[in-house]
Design a protein around this motif. Structure first.
Motif, PDB file in Angstrom:
ATOM      1  N   HIS A 187      -9.339  13.517  -2.396  1.00 15.80           N
ATOM      2  CA  HIS A 187     -10.260  12.614  -2.385  1.00 15.80           C
ATOM      3  C   HIS A 187     -11.086  12.788  -1.182  1.00 15.80           C
ATOM      4  O   HIS A 187     -10.779  13.476  -0.094  1.00 15.80           O
ATOM      5  CB  HIS A 187      -9.608  11.142  -2.134  1.00 15.80           C
ATOM      6  N   SER A 188     -12.479  12.300  -1.389  1.00 13.09           N
ATOM      7  CA  SER A 188     -13.385  12.555  -0.164  1.00 13.09           C
ATOM      8  C   SER A 188     -12.939  12.008   1.342  1.00 13.09           C
ATOM      9  O   SER A 188     -13.133  12.467   2.216  1.00 13.09           O
ATOM     10  CB  SER A 188     -14.820  12.301  -0.458  1.00 13.09           C
ATOM     11  N   ALA A 189     -12.221  11.007   1.047  1.00 12.45           N
ATOM     12  CA  ALA A 189     -11.732  10.486   2.326  1.00 12.45           C
ATOM     13  C   ALA A 189     -10.184  10.358   2.445  1.00 12.45           C
ATOM     14  O   ALA A 189      -9.559   9.718   1.699  1.00 12.45           O
ATOM     15  CB  ALA A 189     -11.971   8.867   2.292  1.00 12.45           C
ATOM     16  N   ASN A 232      -8.264   9.598   4.521  1.00 13.51           N
ATOM     17  CA  ASN A 232      -7.257   8.511   5.268  1.00 13.51           C
ATOM     18  C   ASN A 232      -7.194   7.465   4.443  1.00 13.51           C
ATOM     19  O   ASN A 232      -6.737   6.384   4.771  1.00 13.51           O
ATOM     20  CB  ASN A 232      -8.145   7.972   6.462  1.00 13.51           C
ATOM     21  N   LYS A 233      -7.826   7.267   3.251  1.00 18.03           N
ATOM     22  CA  LYS A 233      -7.655   6.060   2.238  1.00 18.03           C
ATOM     23  C   LYS A 233      -6.244   5.964   1.740  1.00 18.03           C
ATOM     24  O   LYS A 233      -5.357   6.890   1.773  1.00 18.03           O
ATOM     25  CB  LYS A 233      -8.564   6.155   1.133  1.00 18.03           C
ATOM     26  N   VAL A 234      -5.769   4.920   1.427  1.00 17.95           N
ATOM     27  CA  VAL A 234      -4.368   4.576   0.827  1.00 17.95           C
ATOM     28  C   VAL A 234      -4.691   3.823  -0.389  1.00 17.95           C
ATOM     29  O   VAL A 234      -5.883   3.012  -0.746  1.00 17.95           O
ATOM     30  CB  VAL A 234      -3.653   3.639   1.610  1.00 17.95           C
ATOM     31  N   LEU A 235      -3.649   3.498  -1.303  1.00 18.12           N
ATOM     32  CA  LEU A 235      -3.850   2.925  -2.646  1.00 18.12           C
ATOM     33  C   LEU A 235      -3.127   1.583  -2.458  1.00 18.12           C
ATOM     34  O   LEU A 235      -2.044   1.283  -1.770  1.00 18.12           O
ATOM     35  CB  LEU A 235      -3.053   3.711  -3.800  1.00 18.12           C
ATOM     36  N   ARG A 236      -3.744   0.443  -2.964  1.00 14.08           N
ATOM     37  CA  ARG A 236      -3.190  -0.759  -3.032  1.00 14.08           C
ATOM     38  C   ARG A 236      -2.350  -0.995  -4.468  1.00 14.08           C
ATOM     39  O   ARG A 236      -3.039  -0.836  -5.507  1.00 14.08           O
ATOM     40  CB  ARG A 236      -4.120  -1.929  -2.780  1.00 14.08           C
ATOM     41  N   LYS A 254       0.891   5.815   0.109  1.00 19.63           N
ATOM     42  CA  LYS A 254      -0.079   6.862   0.370  1.00 19.63           C
ATOM     43  C   LYS A 254      -0.597   7.536  -0.840  1.00 19.63           C
ATOM     44  O   LYS A 254       0.001   7.397  -1.900  1.00 19.63           O
ATOM     45  CB  LYS A 254       0.580   7.987   1.383  1.00 19.63           C
ATOM     46  N   LEU A 255      -1.726   8.378  -0.613  1.00 19.27           N
ATOM     47  CA  LEU A 255      -2.081   9.183  -1.732  1.00 19.27           C
ATOM     48  C   LEU A 255      -0.969  10.235  -2.026  1.00 19.27           C
ATOM     49  O   LEU A 255      -0.447  10.750  -1.627  1.00 19.27           O
ATOM     50  CB  LEU A 255      -3.312   9.901  -1.457  1.00 19.27           C
ATOM     51  N   TYR A 287       0.854  -1.215  -0.263  1.00 22.18           N
ATOM     52  CA  TYR A 287       0.080   0.070   0.109  1.00 22.18           C
ATOM     53  C   TYR A 287       0.937   1.357   0.100  1.00 22.18           C
ATOM     54  O   TYR A 287       1.976   1.219   0.516  1.00 22.18           O
ATOM     55  CB  TYR A 287      -0.788   0.045   1.274  1.00 22.18           C
TER      56      TYR A 287
END
Length: 423
Positions: A26-28, A30-34, A19-20, A17
């Motif tokens: 993005h609206s969230a 705290n999301k990350v990218l896989r 980080k952005l 994963y």
């Protein structure tokens, strides 16, 4: 052939994963990218990419060599293809042009690649060919080293290192900026891939990488001046039919004044052409010169066994035993005599594999005079006359002449002007 963006083709097995990236909204938050594909900079990227061509070659009925995992062989009837993989570069050779073209086409379906034509320049190694064979040099790389040090106008040296040097026990001042020394030695290490004459010098100079002194820098600059006069030297892989494997091994007993360990060196000739050489300090202190020579024979024997396995993977297993030349009669007697006595009871067990290899008929040993010992070039700093004599016997050449390759001579600098015209 060259593969475009090689590391981006690898498929990740592990969950990774990130980080952005900056600027991505993005609206969230705290999301990350896989990641599903490898990226440059990932530790897994090289291995993931290597699995890609390995799988593609295995599907095409290529067999991976156990002696060299970068080598893949294909044999079907009279068709033979060999592929050597180095990161994103592939070297392909074979005896059927149509089969090679079909292979390239099928490989292009797996990932994007670029066909660079006949092999002329690979990993800073220049390849020239004629009826005599293949000439491998690093002339441009050597001249770049000379140019970076500002020694293009200096007087060339005839030998890379002066005789009777005392670099290990030198007490001159430490260099305030050792980065220059480390960079030069690193360049010389890579240059030694096609220059056996630099093997001893590189071995000595690389021992002072951590805390080099002023005298050590002077020795490196002497090697650079030597390159200025003989930048076009290289090895000729001869095209003659005689494919005999001959190995010369030698040892310099207790040559290190600090650790008192001996220096081991060997050079392997295949069909009269040097294909493998090494200079290395022994791991243990030898009790006598005989023991040091016997250790050198053991190390050379391991190299012979590896070369024989590699030749077998290439498609032509050796039919005749290899010849190992040593200038120590005592070491030859120990290798031929299975009786243990007071002189050999403290020698490591792995050294006695020489006897087993000799009994199996894979290896024959022979005595050679010290003056004819080619490995002397890799164990000590020699004078001008002996250095040039061993260079000519070792198979070090300088460019091409109109009819055939010319041997290295003391006037080698005169060949440099002729080298560009011939190539």
């Amino acid at each position: 052939m060259d593969v475009h963006n090689a590391f981006l083709h690898g498929d990740l097995r592990d969950e990774v994963y990130i980080k952005l990236p900056q600027g991505f909204t993005h609206s969230a938050p705290n999301k990350v990218l896989r990641l599903h594909k490898a990226l440059y900079g990932l530790r897994q990227a090289p291995r993931c990419w290597y699995e890609k061509p390995s799988t593609a070659l295995a599907k095409a009925d290529f067999v991976q060599s156990y002696s060299d995992y970068s080598l893949f062989t294909y044999t079907r009837g009279r068709v033979e293809i060999r592929v050597l993989v180095y990161v994103d570069d592939l070297v392909v050779c074979g005896n059927d042009g149509d089969a090679i073209r079909k292979f390239k086409t099928s490989l292009g379906e797996c990932f994007r690649k670029k066909d660079l034509g006949k092999l002329k320049y690979f990993l800073s190694i220049e390849i020239a060919r004629n009826e005599e064979g293949f000439m491998l040099t690093q002339r441009k790389y050597a001249l770049d080293i000379v140019s970076e040090t500002g020694l293009l106008g200096s007087r060339p040296e005839v030998t890379p290192m002066e005789q009777n040097h005392h670099l290990a026990s030198d007490t001159s001042y430490f260099l305030q900026e050792p980065a220059t020394y480390r960079r030069l030695v690193g360049c010389l290490i890579y240059l030694a891939n096609t220059r056996p004459d630099l093997s001893y010098s590189v071995h000595i100079l690389s021992q002072f990488m951590q805390m080099p002194r002023e005298r050590h820098l002077e020795a490196v600059l002497r090697v650079v001046k030597y390159l200025k006069g003989k930048a076009g030297q290289g090895i000729l892989l001869s095209s003659r039919i005689d494919l005999e494997l001959s190995v010369y091994c030698d040892a310099d007993w207790g040559t290190c004044p600090l650790s008192h360990r001996s220096l081991t060196a060997y050079v392997a000739l295949f069909g009269g052409s040097p294909i493998s050489w090494k200079t290395k300090k022994q791991k243990v202190v030898s009790q006598s010169s005989c023991e040091a020579e016997y250790h050198a024979m053991s190390i050379a024997t391991r190299e012979i066994m590896w070369l024989r396995h590699l030749f077998k993977d290439l498609g032509f297993p050796p039919t005749a035993p290899a010849r190992l030349f040593c200038d120590s009669k005592s070491a030859l007697y120990i290798a031929a005599n299975p009786v243990f006595h007071e002189r050999t009871k403290h020698i490591e067990i792995d050294c006695h594999q020489v006897r087993d290899v000799i009994k199996s008929g894979v290896l024959t040993i022979a005595h050679i005079g010290t003056k004819e010992q080619l490995a002397n070039l890799l164990t000590k700093a020699l004078g001008k006359v002996q250095f040039n004599t061993l260079m000519s016997k070792l198979g070090i050449w300088c460019g091409w002449t109109v009819a055939h390759a010319r041997r290295v001579s003391p006037g080698c600098i005169c060949c440099l002007n002729h080298l560009d015209k011939v190539w």
